[in-house]
Design a protein around this motif. Structure first.
Motif, PDB file in Angstrom:
ATOM      1  N   VAL A   1       0.782  -1.146  -0.135  1.00 30.30           N
ATOM      2  CA  VAL A   1      -0.277  -0.118   0.031  1.00 30.30           C
ATOM      3  C   VAL A   1       0.766   1.279  -0.117  1.00 30.30           C
ATOM      4  O   VAL A   1       0.608   2.364  -0.726  1.00 30.30           O
ATOM      5  CB  VAL A   1      -0.995  -0.075   1.188  1.00 30.30           C
ATOM      6  N   LEU A   2       1.851   1.233   0.962  1.00 34.66           N
ATOM      7  CA  LEU A   2       2.788   2.350   0.968  1.00 34.66           C
ATOM      8  C   LEU A   2       3.334   2.586  -0.455  1.00 34.66           C
ATOM      9  O   LEU A   2       3.554   3.859  -0.945  1.00 34.66           O
ATOM     10  CB  LEU A   2       3.871   2.330   2.258  1.00 34.66           C
ATOM     11  N   TRP A   3       3.885   1.422  -1.187  1.00 32.82           N
ATOM     12  CA  TRP A   3       4.533   1.517  -2.449  1.00 32.82           C
ATOM     13  C   TRP A   3       3.673   2.182  -3.449  1.00 32.82           C
ATOM     14  O   TRP A   3       3.900   2.929  -4.295  1.00 32.82           O
ATOM     15  CB  TRP A   3       5.169   0.110  -2.775  1.00 32.82           C
ATOM     16  N   LEU A   4       2.448   1.829  -3.385  1.00 32.79           N
ATOM     17  CA  LEU A   4       1.701   2.087  -4.507  1.00 32.79           C
ATOM     18  C   LEU A   4       1.077   3.680  -4.008  1.00 32.79           C
ATOM     19  O   LEU A   4       0.966   4.280  -5.151  1.00 32.79           O
ATOM     20  CB  LEU A   4       0.279   1.269  -4.353  1.00 32.79           C
ATOM     21  N   ALA A   5       0.877   4.010  -2.774  1.00 34.23           N
ATOM     22  CA  ALA A   5       0.913   5.445  -2.732  1.00 34.23           C
ATOM     23  C   ALA A   5       1.982   6.067  -3.114  1.00 34.23           C
ATOM     24  O   ALA A   5       1.647   7.545  -3.725  1.00 34.23           O
ATOM     25  CB  ALA A   5       0.469   5.290  -1.161  1.00 34.23           C
ATOM     26  N   SER A   6       3.337   5.807  -2.949  1.00 39.32           N
ATOM     27  CA  SER A   6       4.215   6.726  -3.407  1.00 39.32           C
ATOM     28  C   SER A   6       4.325   6.759  -4.811  1.00 39.32           C
ATOM     29  O   SER A   6       4.628   7.989  -5.374  1.00 39.32           O
ATOM     30  CB  SER A   6       5.328   6.138  -2.779  1.00 39.32           C
ATOM     31  N   ARG A   7       4.089   5.754  -5.414  1.00 36.35           N
ATOM     32  CA  ARG A   7       3.885   5.865  -6.938  1.00 36.35           C
ATOM     33  C   ARG A   7       2.951   6.868  -7.461  1.00 36.35           C
ATOM     34  O   ARG A   7       2.989   7.290  -8.515  1.00 36.35           O
ATOM     35  CB  ARG A   7       3.716   4.205  -7.496  1.00 36.35           C
TER      36      ARG A   7
END
Length: 147
Positions: free
Chosen positions: A139-145
């Motif tokens: 989730v954090l990775w997707l949010a950062s992208r």
């Protein structure tokens, strides 16, 4: 200045005296119990540890629920092409892991294999925590992208 009988406090009746005595006994009992418990550090420490453990369990459950909700929301928003690609990559990863496992069984020393088996069992025993952590990282990775 003279005092009338109405100015003087009336003497308590026997029932009021009994109630006062009973209340005083109750208060005294609580005070004695508090004083007796005060030097029992081990018992107080165990009680506090139990409270903290219960709070941690509640917080962990809340975090699990939040992570599951976030994971579900992310999965719902993913296009089918991404889901298909993820399925395909997962299959490739499983095949590669199987090959690596077979190679590992042939070439790794026995004590190292035993330690790895114990670690794998530990990971299986705590699968939910690992999955929640992986979902959170995703989730954090997707949010950062996205940002």
């Amino acid at each position: 200045m003279t005092h009338t009988p109405a100015d003087r406090p009336s003497a308590p009746n026997p029932e009021q005296l009994r109630e006062q005595i009973e209340q005083t006994r109750h208060d005294l009992g609580q005070t004695v119990q508090a004083l007796a418990d005060k030097p029992d550090v081990k018992s107080r420490t165990q009680h506090k540890a139990g409270e903290l453990k219960e709070q941690a369990v509640v917080k962990a459950d809340d975090l699990k629920a939040q992570a599951a909700k976030a994971t579900s929301q992310v999965q719902d928003r993913l296009p089918d092409s991404v889901k298909d690609k993820a399925t395909q990559v997962a299959g490739q990863v499983r095949a590669t892991a199987a090959r690596a496992g077979r190679m590992w069984e042939k070439k790794a020393p026995a004590p190292l294999r035993q330690k790895a088996a114990e670690s794998a069992q530990l990971a299986r025993d705590h699968r939910t925590v690992l999955l929640v952590a992986a979902a959170g990282v995703t989730v954090l990775w997707l949010a950062s992208r996205r940002g």
